[in-house]
Design an enzyme around this catalytic site. Structure first.
Site, PDB file in Angstrom:
ATOM      1  N   THR A 184     -13.031  18.544 -38.179  1.00  0.00           N
ATOM      2  CA  THR A 184     -12.625  17.171 -38.467  1.00  0.00           C
ATOM      3  C   THR A 184     -11.491  16.850 -37.503  1.00  0.00           C
ATOM      4  O   THR A 184     -10.702  17.734 -37.156  1.00  0.00           O
ATOM      5  CB  THR A 184     -12.122  17.009 -39.911  1.00  0.00           C
ATOM      6  OG1 THR A 184     -10.988  17.841 -40.128  1.00  0.00           O
ATOM      7  CG2 THR A 184     -13.191  17.370 -40.923  1.00  0.00           C
ATOM      8  N   GLY A 185     -11.414  15.614 -37.078  1.00  0.00           N
ATOM      9  CA  GLY A 185     -10.342  15.253 -36.158  1.00  0.00           C
ATOM     10  C   GLY A 185     -10.852  14.387 -35.029  1.00  0.00           C
ATOM     11  O   GLY A 185     -11.885  13.722 -35.149  1.00  0.00           O
ATOM     12  N   THR A 209     -13.661  12.835 -42.311  1.00  0.00           N
ATOM     13  CA  THR A 209     -14.919  13.550 -42.217  1.00  0.00           C
ATOM     14  C   THR A 209     -14.906  14.644 -43.259  1.00  0.00           C
ATOM     15  O   THR A 209     -13.859  15.016 -43.757  1.00  0.00           O
ATOM     16  CB  THR A 209     -15.016  14.214 -40.820  1.00  0.00           C
ATOM     17  OG1 THR A 209     -15.061  13.197 -39.831  1.00  0.00           O
ATOM     18  CG2 THR A 209     -16.242  15.082 -40.653  1.00  0.00           C
ATOM     19  N   GLY A 261     -12.775  13.159 -32.530  1.00  0.00           N
ATOM     20  CA  GLY A 261     -14.123  13.546 -32.130  1.00  0.00           C
ATOM     21  C   GLY A 261     -14.324  13.639 -30.637  1.00  0.00           C
ATOM     22  O   GLY A 261     -14.970  14.563 -30.127  1.00  0.00           O
ATOM     23  N   GLY A 303     -19.266  10.084 -32.788  1.00  0.00           N
ATOM     24  CA  GLY A 303     -18.214  11.064 -32.539  1.00  0.00           C
ATOM     25  C   GLY A 303     -18.821  12.449 -32.416  1.00  0.00           C
ATOM     26  O   GLY A 303     -19.979  12.616 -32.008  1.00  0.00           O
ATOM     27  N   ASP A 304     -18.036  13.447 -32.765  1.00  0.00           N
ATOM     28  CA  ASP A 304     -18.486  14.831 -32.665  1.00  0.00           C
ATOM     29  C   ASP A 304     -19.352  15.259 -33.854  1.00  0.00           C
ATOM     30  O   ASP A 304     -20.149  16.188 -33.735  1.00  0.00           O
ATOM     31  CB  ASP A 304     -17.269  15.767 -32.584  1.00  0.00           C
ATOM     32  CG  ASP A 304     -16.335  15.606 -33.778  1.00  0.00           C
ATOM     33  OD1 ASP A 304     -16.245  14.490 -34.333  1.00  0.00           O
ATOM     34  OD2 ASP A 304     -15.687  16.595 -34.167  1.00  0.00           O
ATOM     35  N   ARG A 332     -20.829   3.805 -31.490  1.00  0.00           N
ATOM     36  CA  ARG A 332     -20.068   5.007 -31.117  1.00  0.00           C
ATOM     37  C   ARG A 332     -20.467   6.193 -32.007  1.00  0.00           C
ATOM     38  O   ARG A 332     -20.486   6.098 -33.213  1.00  0.00           O
ATOM     39  CB  ARG A 332     -18.582   4.742 -31.259  1.00  0.00           C
ATOM     40  CG  ARG A 332     -17.673   5.957 -30.969  1.00  0.00           C
ATOM     41  CD  ARG A 332     -17.201   6.656 -32.230  1.00  0.00           C
ATOM     42  NE  ARG A 332     -16.179   7.672 -31.978  1.00  0.00           N
ATOM     43  CZ  ARG A 332     -15.793   8.554 -32.893  1.00  0.00           C
ATOM     44  NH1 ARG A 332     -16.330   8.566 -34.086  1.00  0.00           N
ATOM     45  NH2 ARG A 332     -14.858   9.443 -32.610  1.00  0.00           N
TER      46      ARG A 332
HETATM   47  N1  ASP Z   1     -14.447  13.718 -36.043  1.00  0.00           N
HETATM   48  C1  ASP Z   1     -14.765  12.454 -36.620  1.00  0.00           C
HETATM   49  C2  ASP Z   1     -15.140  11.491 -35.548  1.00  0.00           C
HETATM   50  O1  ASP Z   1     -14.521  11.517 -34.499  1.00  0.00           O
HETATM   51  C3  ASP Z   1     -13.665  11.852 -37.407  1.00  0.00           C
HETATM   52  C4  ASP Z   1     -12.837  12.790 -38.228  1.00  0.00           C
HETATM   53  O2  ASP Z   1     -13.120  13.946 -38.315  1.00  0.00           O
HETATM   54  O3  ASP Z   1     -11.872  12.380 -38.854  1.00  0.00           O
HETATM   55  O4  ASP Z   1     -15.969  10.642 -35.785  1.00  0.00           O
END
Ligand code: ASP
Length: 426
Positions: free
Chosen positions: A305-306, A254, A308, A284-285, A282
């Site tokens: 980022t991470g 992200t 979600g 995510g966040d 789906r």
């Molecule tokens: N947060 C993002 C998601 O879950 C993915 C990411 O940040 O790497 O879609």
């Protein structure tokens, strides 16, 4: 793209498989006397005033900060500056975490999420699960500018984007398509995806369970098999191991960016292709206002980022901005949000090690911080944030827990003969 260059994390999907791996964990927590790191090493702990204008973003935006900073310094709008940064990775077919070239969902379709908030006018826009449109961050901005809504998803969001003049295009690059195909084949012992019965690479399902080879050898065999299939699919030698790794440990990726001008106006945006091989539909966040991004003109801006799913449950970006409103420094505010994720797992490190999260935080006065749950993905690969306040730089994020987010099962030692052409090991 080599793994050393991109921010990806192990996901909660992988975490769900974590049972029984506790013995392999060698994690030491970084908790101080009161349970959490006490020292604030972000620039908010320094005395004196902070620099404005300033842009803070995830490290995959590093190369795009210079132009955006010049634009912001020259009087450009804060949201436009942030969007300039994130458009870079969206346009880059080699960044497989965002926009064009993003890794697809389980059906081989790229679905993108994005959102933005404009501090000065206190408005927000968001899109989720958008297909065929590359610059979804700009589409979220168009939702904000040209509708009475905040969030559009799926087909409706795509049709809106086309109505606004965004071109429909194929977002699945050949490289991402081949990785997806490799992933399909890897999970295909019980379906009709290849390698089929007549294929020399067909792995008899029973041999997997009845083999008396040691686990390490089986894992090495698996890597060799996948690497051979990657070669058959036409993935170039230097990218084959990275592709194998992506298949075994589906990454996320992200970019978030927040920008503050010298007048104290602040905005933020986040864009992503989300978790690789996710279920169709789906979200995510990243498109969730308050999770993947939140900006309040009175306080500051934050993004994530991470993992979600974990971030949605703690409304991470909103929690951080509210923490700053109540007096916490950017670093304290971010660490507090991370502690809430830890709390959701009752501090169980055997699960938490399969989750990761990085927050990018910018306060209205120019104080900033980058914080992450773990030090990085692996040794020598720490989580970083990129900053431009006249000086263009990357800084290592402050981690809550000591150690690295892990893979399940642990990625085995790469056989020596496979290493020679691999770009991701460089
Ligand atoms: N947060 C993002 C998601 O879950 C993915 C990411 O940040 O790497 O879609």
């Amino acid at each position: 793209m080599p793994f050393s260059r991109r921010d990806f994390v192990k996901t909660s999907v992988v975490g769900a498989l974590a049972t029984g791996v506790g013995a392999q964990a060698s994690l030491a927590s970084n908790l101080g006397g009161n349970g959490w790191p006490s020292q604030d090493s972000s620039n908010a702990s320094q005395s004196g005033s902070f620099k404005r204008p300033i842009i803070v973003c995830a490290n995959n935006g590093y190369a795009h900060l210079e132009d955006a900073f010049v634009f912001l310094k020259g009087g450009g709008d804060t949201l436009d500056a942030a969007l300039k940064v994130v458009k870079g990775p969206e346009d880059d077919p080699k960044d497989d975490s965002v926009g064009l070239g993003g890794l697809p969902n389980e059906e081989g379709v790229v679905e993108l999420d994005a959102c933005c908030m404009h501090g000065p006018t206190r408005r927000a826009g968001s899109v989720g699960g958008v297909r065929n449109i590359k610059n979804v961050s700009l589409v979220s901005n168009a939702v904000m500018q040209h509708t009475g809504h905040v969030m559009l998803v799926g087909e409706g969001a795509e049709r809106f984007a086309v109505a606004m003049g965004f071109p429909r295009e194929n977002l699945l690059t050949e490289h991402s398509r081949k990785i997806w195909l490799l992933w399909k084949e890897f999970h295909s012992t019980d379906d009709w995806w290849g390698p089929g019965l007549a294929d020399p690479h067909w792995p008899p399902p029973a041999s997997k369970t009845t083999s008396d080879k040691p686990q390490a050898e089986l894992r090495e065999d698996r890597i060799r098999n996948l690497q051979a299939r990657a070669a058959d699919l036409g993935i170039p030698p230097e990218l084959q191991l990275a592709a194998v790794r992506t298949v075994l440990f589906p990454p996320t990726g992200t970019i978030h960016c927040s920008a503050l001008n010298d007048k104290g106006e602040i905005s933020g945006c986040t864009t992503t292709s989300g978790l690789a091989f996710k279920l169709s539909g789906r979200c995510g966040d990243s498109p969730i206002i308050g999770a993947g991004c939140y900006t309040d003109q009175d306080v500051g801006s934050a993004g994530a980022t991470g993992s979600g799913e974990e971030n949605i449950k703690v409304a991470g970006a909103h929690t951080i901005v509210e923490n700053m409103r109540h007096g916490m420094s950017p670093q304290e505010a971010g660490l507090d949000a991370l502690k809430r994720i830890v709390r959701n797992y009752n501090g169980d490190l055997n699960r938490l090690r399969f989750i990761d999260m990085t927050y990018y935080i910018l306060r209205k006065d120019g104080a900033y911080a980058g914080v992450s749950l773990w030090e990085g993905y692996s040794k020598g690969n720490p989580h970083k944030i990129a900053i431009h306040d006249g000086t263009h730089r990357a800084e290592v994020a402050v981690n809550l827990l000591k150690g690295y987010s892990q893979e399940f099962p642990p990625f085995p030692e790469i056989p020596e003969d496979l290493k020679k052409d691999s770009e991701y090991l460089k």
